[in-house]
Design a protein around this motif. Structure first.
Motif, PDB file in Angstrom:
ATOM      1  N   LEU A  90       0.819  -1.212   0.000  1.00 42.52           N
ATOM      2  CA  LEU A  90       0.000   0.000   0.000  1.00 42.52           C
ATOM      3  C   LEU A  90       0.853   1.262   0.000  1.00 42.52           C
ATOM      4  O   LEU A  90       0.511   2.251  -0.644  1.00 42.52           O
ATOM      5  CB  LEU A  90      -0.941   0.000   1.204  1.00 42.52           C
ATOM      6  N   TRP A  91       1.976   1.215   0.724  1.00 46.29           N
ATOM      7  CA  TRP A  91       2.846   2.388   0.784  1.00 46.29           C
ATOM      8  C   TRP A  91       3.427   2.716  -0.589  1.00 46.29           C
ATOM      9  O   TRP A  91       3.641   3.881  -0.898  1.00 46.29           O
ATOM     10  CB  TRP A  91       3.959   2.206   1.796  1.00 46.29           C
TER      11      TRP A  91
ATOM     12  N   LEU B  27       1.002   4.982  -2.232  1.00 46.33           N
ATOM     13  CA  LEU B  27       0.941   6.261  -1.543  1.00 46.33           C
ATOM     14  C   LEU B  27       2.207   7.082  -1.783  1.00 46.33           C
ATOM     15  O   LEU B  27       2.136   8.297  -1.996  1.00 46.33           O
ATOM     16  CB  LEU B  27       0.721   6.057  -0.044  1.00 46.33           C
TER      17      LEU B  27
ATOM     18  N   TRP C  71       2.009   8.573  -5.233  1.00 42.00           N
ATOM     19  CA  TRP C  71       1.052   9.666  -5.248  1.00 42.00           C
ATOM     20  C   TRP C  71       1.633  10.919  -4.585  1.00 42.00           C
ATOM     21  O   TRP C  71       1.517  12.026  -5.117  1.00 42.00           O
ATOM     22  CB  TRP C  71      -0.232   9.230  -4.554  1.00 42.00           C
ATOM     23  N   LEU C  72       2.283  10.748  -3.415  1.00 42.45           N
ATOM     24  CA  LEU C  72       2.892  11.887  -2.733  1.00 42.45           C
ATOM     25  C   LEU C  72       4.009  12.511  -3.555  1.00 42.45           C
ATOM     26  O   LEU C  72       4.141  13.735  -3.621  1.00 42.45           O
ATOM     27  CB  LEU C  72       3.429  11.456  -1.361  1.00 42.45           C
TER      28      LEU C  72
ATOM     29  N   LYS D  56      11.406   8.106   0.270  1.00 45.07           N
ATOM     30  CA  LYS D  56      10.132   7.796   0.932  1.00 45.07           C
ATOM     31  C   LYS D  56       9.951   6.283   1.094  1.00 45.07           C
ATOM     32  O   LYS D  56       9.569   5.799   2.156  1.00 45.07           O
ATOM     33  CB  LYS D  56       8.963   8.346   0.124  1.00 45.07           C
ATOM     34  N   THR D  57      10.213   5.564   0.036  1.00 42.97           N
ATOM     35  CA  THR D  57      10.025   4.107   0.072  1.00 42.97           C
ATOM     36  C   THR D  57      11.002   3.448   1.043  1.00 42.97           C
ATOM     37  O   THR D  57      10.616   2.600   1.850  1.00 42.97           O
ATOM     38  CB  THR D  57      10.192   3.525  -1.343  1.00 42.97           C
TER      39      THR D  57
END
Length: 122
Positions: free
Chosen positions: A43-44, A47, A50-51, A70-71
């Motif tokens: 799910l991340w 997200l 998208w971010l 981020k990941t």
């Protein structure tokens, strides 16, 4: 951090699922945590994309760098938090955030006794 939330929810509302033998309960919890970690990583990924798309990057390299940061940060915390928790917090017998179970008892994380020796098994 998602593991803590999942663990609290699981023990507060679904502890009856693990009332079998000690080994079955430990295995079921380990499998549930493993599956939950993978779901959160999956799910991340969406997200994070998208971010990163919301940010204004002038180059593809800057976009990729932002996405990788981020990941990586999320996956490190999500994947290794359970190990950190078991190593340093699980055996402390602390009251967890003042939360209570259905019977009104404080939710305290504890190491269950080993079936043979009776010593804490963390």
């Amino acid at each position: 951090l998602s593991i803590s939330a999942f663990k609290l929810w699981l023990e507060a509302y679904h502890s009856h699922l693990f009332e079998g033998s000690f080994v079955d309960a430990q295995l079921a919890r380990a499998l549930a945590i493993t599956v939950f970690i993978q779901i959160m990583n999956f799910l991340w990924r969406f997200l994070a994309i998208w971010l990163t798309d919301l940010e204004v990057h002038h180059t593809d390299a800057a976009y990729e760098t932002s996405l990788v940061i981020k990941t990586f940060a999320f996956q490190v915390v999500n994947s290794y938090y359970a190990l950190f928790y078991l190593a340093f917090v699980a055996g402390l017998e602390i009251d967890l955030f003042g939360l209570r179970d259905r019977a009104g008892r404080p939710l305290a994380d504890h190491c269950p006794p080993h079936p043979r020796s009776g010593a804490p098994d963390c």
